[in-house]
Each structure stands twice: as C-alpha cells, then as structure tokens.
Design a protein around this motif. Structure first.
Motif, mmCIF file in Angstrom:
data_model
loop_
_atom_site.group_PDB
_atom_site.id
_atom_site.type_symbol
_atom_site.label_atom_id
_atom_site.label_comp_id
_atom_site.label_asym_id
_atom_site.label_seq_id
_atom_site.Cartn_x
_atom_site.Cartn_y
_atom_site.Cartn_z
ATOM 1 N N GLN A 79 0.836 -1.194 0.000
ATOM 2 C CA GLN A 79 0.000 0.000 0.000
ATOM 3 C C GLN A 79 0.873 1.248 0.000
ATOM 4 O O GLN A 79 1.778 1.364 0.814
ATOM 5 C CB GLN A 79 -0.910 0.012 1.232
ATOM 6 N N SER A 80 0.625 2.141 -0.935
ATOM 7 C CA SER A 80 1.342 3.416 -0.997
ATOM 8 C C SER A 80 0.460 4.428 -1.712
ATOM 9 O O SER A 80 -0.623 4.088 -2.193
ATOM 10 C CB SER A 80 2.673 3.258 -1.732
ATOM 11 N N ALA A 81 0.926 5.640 -1.791
ATOM 12 C CA ALA A 81 0.190 6.679 -2.509
ATOM 13 C C ALA A 81 0.108 6.368 -4.005
ATOM 14 O O ALA A 81 -0.736 6.923 -4.703
ATOM 15 C CB ALA A 81 0.857 8.030 -2.293
ATOM 16 N N LEU A 82 0.975 5.480 -4.498
ATOM 17 C CA LEU A 82 1.003 5.138 -5.923
ATOM 18 C C LEU A 82 0.151 3.923 -6.268
ATOM 19 O O LEU A 82 0.013 3.587 -7.436
ATOM 20 C CB LEU A 82 2.444 4.896 -6.365
ATOM 21 N N GLY A 83 -0.389 3.225 -5.281
ATOM 22 C CA GLY A 83 -1.224 2.072 -5.557
ATOM 23 C C GLY A 83 -1.123 1.025 -4.483
ATOM 24 O O GLY A 83 -0.591 1.262 -3.394
#
Length: 181
Positions: A79-83
């Motif tokens: 999980q990250s801000a990019l997906g």
C-alpha cells in the motif's frame, strides 16, 4: 599498371583501422554507451524499451506481460500513494540507455506509476532524448525537476544529474482518472 603504396601510408592506415574503433568505444559518449549496453546484456539482464506515448492508466498486468515476456517482474502487495501493488525487475537498459531497475506500481490492477532507475552518467542523454521526443520540459519544484506532459501521463526527471545511483530515477505518473478507463 601496378600501384605500390608507400610503407608509411600502409602503417598509418593499419593504425587507423586498429586504433579508430578502440578510440570510439573508449572516448566518445556514444561508444561508451554502446559498450555499457553490450556488457549489461552479456550479463543477462533484458531490455525494457517502453513507448512513453503508449503508457496510460488503462494499462494492466496482462498488457505489460504481453509486451515484455522476457522480463521477469516480481510482484508484491504494498500500500502506498502510488497504488496497492508494486512489480519490479532488474533490467539492462530502457530505450537504449543503460539502466538498473524498473518498478511498476498498480492500483486496482491498472498502472499508476513507473519508475526507471537509470545510470547517472547518462542523465544528459536521457534529458535530451525526452526533449527530442516530447518537447521542451517545464521546470518544477523551484527548478529541481523537469516535467514532460505525455498523452497518457506525466514524466518527471531530476533537473541536474543525480550524485548517487539511488537518486537517478525517471518517473512516469498516470493522470488522476475518474470513472471507467
């Protein structure tokens, strides 16, 4: 009629034939790049030749696997801000420039970001290549990054050559999409 070449001429010609290619490979930018590419490919890593204009938020895993069957991407949920998923692979080059790694970020199964770690020695050549293909970049973040707007997303690159390998990365980011792809 029989022509006889002077011995000095033959010697100079032989030296040019031997020294010329060596000089080109060792002392010109194009020769060093091609030498690096050859060595990297001999070591076994594949090429990742991506068309920036074909990248979009509609690209999924199957599209990448079909386009690059020789590249063994290792994927993991993260999980990250990019997906919510990241896939990575060691590569020898991308678009004719020596590189280290490609990281693809996916959100809901669609490509959201692509990070290409390149070799800092080729920063100027990469910047020139992007400018030739996509036009003049916009300067962002107080002049520290360059940004190109491609049809399917945004490409970001440091404005100055990175000092370390860890900071030498090109990023492609998908636009924020709403609704159906």
């Amino acid at each position: 009629m029989r022509l006889k070449l002077p011995r000095t001429y033959k010697l100079l010609l032989a030296l040019a034939v031997v020294v010329g290619p060596f000089y080109w490979l060792m002392f010109t930018e194009d020769g060093r790049r091609r030498s690096d590419l050859l060595i990297l490919h001999i070591l076994g890593n594949p090429s990742f030749n991506i068309a920036y204009d074909r990248l979009s938020g509609g690209v999924n895993h199957a599209d990448i696997e079909a386009q690059f069957p020789k590249i063994d991407f290792q994927c993991a949920e993260r999980q990250s801000a990019l997906g919510d998923e990241v896939c990575g692979a060691e590569i020898a080059s991308f678009n004719g420039l020596p590189a280290r790694r490609a990281l693809l970020h996916y959100g809901a199964g669609r490509l959201t970001a692509l990070r290409l770690d390149y070799r800092p020695d080729y920063h100027e050549l990469l910047t020139e290549s992007l400018s030739n293909g996509l036009g003049a970049p916009a300067q962002e973040a107080g002049g520290s990054t360059l940004r190109w707007q491609a049809e399917g997303g945004t490409i970001v690159l440091p404005a100055k050559p990175p000092e370390t390998d860890a900071n030498a990365a090109l990023m492609w980011l998908a636009p924020v999409l709403t609704g159906d792809y």
